[in-house]
Design an enzyme around this catalytic site. Structure first.
Site, PDB file in Angstrom:
ATOM      1  N   ASP A   1      43.308  41.780  47.990  1.00  0.00           N
ATOM      2  CA  ASP A   1      44.725  42.153  47.936  1.00  0.00           C
ATOM      3  C   ASP A   1      44.839  43.686  47.950  1.00  0.00           C
ATOM      4  O   ASP A   1      44.182  44.367  47.154  1.00  0.00           O
ATOM      5  CB  ASP A   1      45.298  41.582  46.619  1.00  0.00           C
ATOM      6  CG  ASP A   1      46.811  41.622  46.563  1.00  0.00           C
ATOM      7  OD1 ASP A   1      47.455  41.648  47.632  1.00  0.00           O
ATOM      8  OD2 ASP A   1      47.351  41.625  45.434  1.00  0.00           O
TER       9      ASP A   1
ATOM     10  N   ALA B   1      56.570  38.494  45.292  1.00  0.00           N
ATOM     11  CA  ALA B   1      57.424  37.304  45.382  1.00  0.00           C
ATOM     12  C   ALA B   1      57.480  36.501  44.084  1.00  0.00           C
ATOM     13  O   ALA B   1      57.766  35.310  44.112  1.00  0.00           O
ATOM     14  CB  ALA B   1      56.951  36.436  46.545  1.00  0.00           C
ATOM     15  N   SER B   2      57.238  37.150  42.956  1.00  0.00           N
ATOM     16  CA  SER B   2      57.419  36.437  41.687  1.00  0.00           C
ATOM     17  C   SER B   2      58.912  36.316  41.386  1.00  0.00           C
ATOM     18  O   SER B   2      59.712  37.168  41.789  1.00  0.00           O
ATOM     19  CB  SER B   2      56.732  37.189  40.541  1.00  0.00           C
ATOM     20  OG  SER B   2      55.347  36.904  40.539  1.00  0.00           O
TER      21      SER B   2
ATOM     22  N   ASN C   1      52.869  35.848  47.855  1.00  0.00           N
ATOM     23  CA  ASN C   1      52.021  36.442  46.815  1.00  0.00           C
ATOM     24  C   ASN C   1      52.673  36.370  45.442  1.00  0.00           C
ATOM     25  O   ASN C   1      53.811  36.837  45.263  1.00  0.00           O
ATOM     26  CB  ASN C   1      51.796  37.923  47.132  1.00  0.00           C
ATOM     27  CG  ASN C   1      50.797  38.138  48.238  1.00  0.00           C
ATOM     28  OD1 ASN C   1      50.452  37.210  48.956  1.00  0.00           O
ATOM     29  ND2 ASN C   1      50.330  39.367  48.373  1.00  0.00           N
TER      30      ASN C   1
ATOM     31  N   ASP D   1      51.796  37.165  41.386  1.00  0.00           N
ATOM     32  CA  ASP D   1      50.934  37.662  40.307  1.00  0.00           C
ATOM     33  C   ASP D   1      51.731  37.762  38.997  1.00  0.00           C
ATOM     34  O   ASP D   1      51.359  37.187  37.972  1.00  0.00           O
ATOM     35  CB  ASP D   1      50.365  39.039  40.695  1.00  0.00           C
ATOM     36  CG  ASP D   1      49.346  39.529  39.687  1.00  0.00           C
ATOM     37  OD1 ASP D   1      49.024  38.792  38.738  1.00  0.00           O
ATOM     38  OD2 ASP D   1      48.861  40.666  39.825  1.00  0.00           O
TER      39      ASP D   1
HETATM   40  P1  13P Z   1      54.523  40.036  42.111  1.00  0.00           P
HETATM   41  O1  13P Z   1      54.386  41.264  41.261  1.00  0.00           O
HETATM   42  O2  13P Z   1      55.950  39.797  42.470  1.00  0.00           O
HETATM   43  O3  13P Z   1      53.889  38.851  41.498  1.00  0.00           O
HETATM   44  O4  13P Z   1      53.746  40.323  43.490  1.00  0.00           O
HETATM   45  C1  13P Z   1      52.355  40.163  43.582  1.00  0.00           C
HETATM   46  C2  13P Z   1      51.801  40.703  44.848  1.00  0.00           C
HETATM   47  O5  13P Z   1      52.485  40.987  45.807  1.00  0.00           O
HETATM   48  C3  13P Z   1      50.346  40.851  44.922  1.00  0.00           C
HETATM   49  O6  13P Z   1      49.938  41.468  46.102  1.00  0.00           O
HETATM   50  O1  G3H Z   2      50.281  43.810  44.057  1.00  0.00           O
HETATM   51  C1  G3H Z   2      49.443  43.935  43.190  1.00  0.00           C
HETATM   52  C2  G3H Z   2      49.008  42.820  42.328  1.00  0.00           C
HETATM   53  O2  G3H Z   2      50.044  42.407  41.473  1.00  0.00           O
HETATM   54  C3  G3H Z   2      47.744  43.180  41.606  1.00  0.00           C
HETATM   55  O3  G3H Z   2      47.985  44.003  40.521  1.00  0.00           O
HETATM   56  O4  G3H Z   2      46.477  45.960  40.865  1.00  0.00           O
HETATM   57  O5  G3H Z   2      47.353  45.417  38.585  1.00  0.00           O
HETATM   58  O6  G3H Z   2      45.623  43.958  39.653  1.00  0.00           O
HETATM   59  P1  G3H Z   2      46.783  44.901  39.867  1.00  0.00           P
HETATM   60 ZN    ZN Z   3      51.292  42.944  46.892  1.00  0.00          ZN
END
Ligand code: 13P
Ligand code: G3H
Ligand code: ZN
Length: 313
Positions: A82, A217-218, A258, A260
């Protein structure tokens, strides 16, 4: 089943109007919660690893845990980098056995984005086995890898750029900016969440059959914000993307969504609840069992209400 790349997954998702969930992983409980939910619902899945996650868990631990997940289930799993920031990071992940990488040069001028993305595609596509590449055009707001992109510095994808970008780079999928953003605070309080479906439709017209990706997309599921705040957490003005909008996007060209922040939220809310209800517990397995269950429940909820990928494995 061994890891797969995302070509077949995206083809089926595009044709059948659903999307594949791409969930970020950092530890064993997240991997197990995600994979168990997907196995139960017979859904394909993308496990994605940020540079921060690689640093936190160490690349070799992540690889071995994902290998273990593959041995434990028969659903197709893609292992994806990612927000890869350079050719070198992408190469390291490809050499480690990732089946998909993102090269994110969306903050660079278009020609520079094309140059580096093409370089990654050449390496990934000539690799045996084939590795898929995702790139990004346009820039999302929000926090990602400790970089905070302000609303002013964010920009929507320009549909006029997409055909040339895809042709010039050979990329397998494209992340676009239509109003989603990273993190838990996606819209200003009092404003109505909106996505630029007109841009998505224009991109779809210019790139028929081509898989589109939505980052950020959360939905920041309100039930979990409530549990978090009832148990001592603080998340004022958290606003995510309404799930019906994402479901709509999944019926269009969006093949990868996506998520997270929703998983982080579910985990933390349920750990807070557990520790509040059981102040005497000090065995991590006691509260991490609830964390793993929370990840499982959130992923199952997304498959059913957002992605539409149940029984598509
Ligand atoms: P969110 O923060 O909306 O979950 O997005 C996650 C994401 O795009 C990871 O690449
Ligand atoms: O878009 C990023 C993801 O939410 C990952 O987050 O870099 O804190 O692991 P992170
Ligand atoms: Zn992202």
């Amino acid at each position: 089943m061994p890891l797969v790349d995302s070509r077949e997954m995206f083809k089926k998702a595009y044709q059948n109007n659903y999307a594949i969930g791409a969930f970020n992983i950092n530890n064993m409980e997240q991997i197990q919660g995600i994979v168990d939910a997907c196995s139960e619902l017979n859904s394909p899945v993308i496990l994605q690893v940020s540079r921060g996650a690689r640093k936190y868990a160490k690349p070799s631990y992540l690889m071995k845990m994902v290998e273990a997940a593959c041995m434990d289930t028969n659903i197709p799993i893609v292992l994806h980098l990612d927000h890869g920031d350079s050719f070198e990071t992408c190469k390291a992940c490809i050499d480690d056995g990732f089946t998909s990488v993102m090269i994110d040069c969306s903050h660079l001028p278009l020609e520079e984005n094309i140059r580096i993305t093409k370089q990654v595609c050449e390496y990934a596509h000539n690799h045996v086995p084939y590795v898929c590449v995702e790139a990004e055009l346009g820039r999302l707001a929000g926090v990602e890898e400790h970089v905070n992109v302000s609303d002013e510095d964010s920009s929507y994808t320009n549909p006029d750029d997409v055909e040339r970008f895809v042709k010039a780079t050979g990329v397998d999928s494209l992340a676009i900016a239509i109003g989603t953003s990273h993190g838990a605070f996606k819209f200003k309080p009092g404003t109505k969440p909106q996505l630029r479906f007109d841009i998505l439709e224009e991109v779809e017209k210019r790139l028929p059959g081509f898989p589109i990706v939505l980052h950020g997309a959360s939905s920041v599921v309100p039930e979990y914000v409530k549990i978090l705040e009832e148990n001592g957490g603080v998340m004022p003005n958290a606003i995510g993307i309404p799930e019906d909008m994402l479901r709509e996007a999944a019926k269009h060209a969006v093949c990868k969504i996506n998520i997270d922040s929703d998983i982080r939220l579910a985990c933390t809310a349920m750990v807070r609840k557990h520790l509040n209800e059981h102040p005497e517990h000090f065995d991590p397995r006691q509260y991490l069992t609830d964390a793993r269950q929370a990840v499982h429940d959130m992923v199952a909820h997304k498959i059913k209400n957002v992605l539409g990928s149940e029984n598509q494995a």
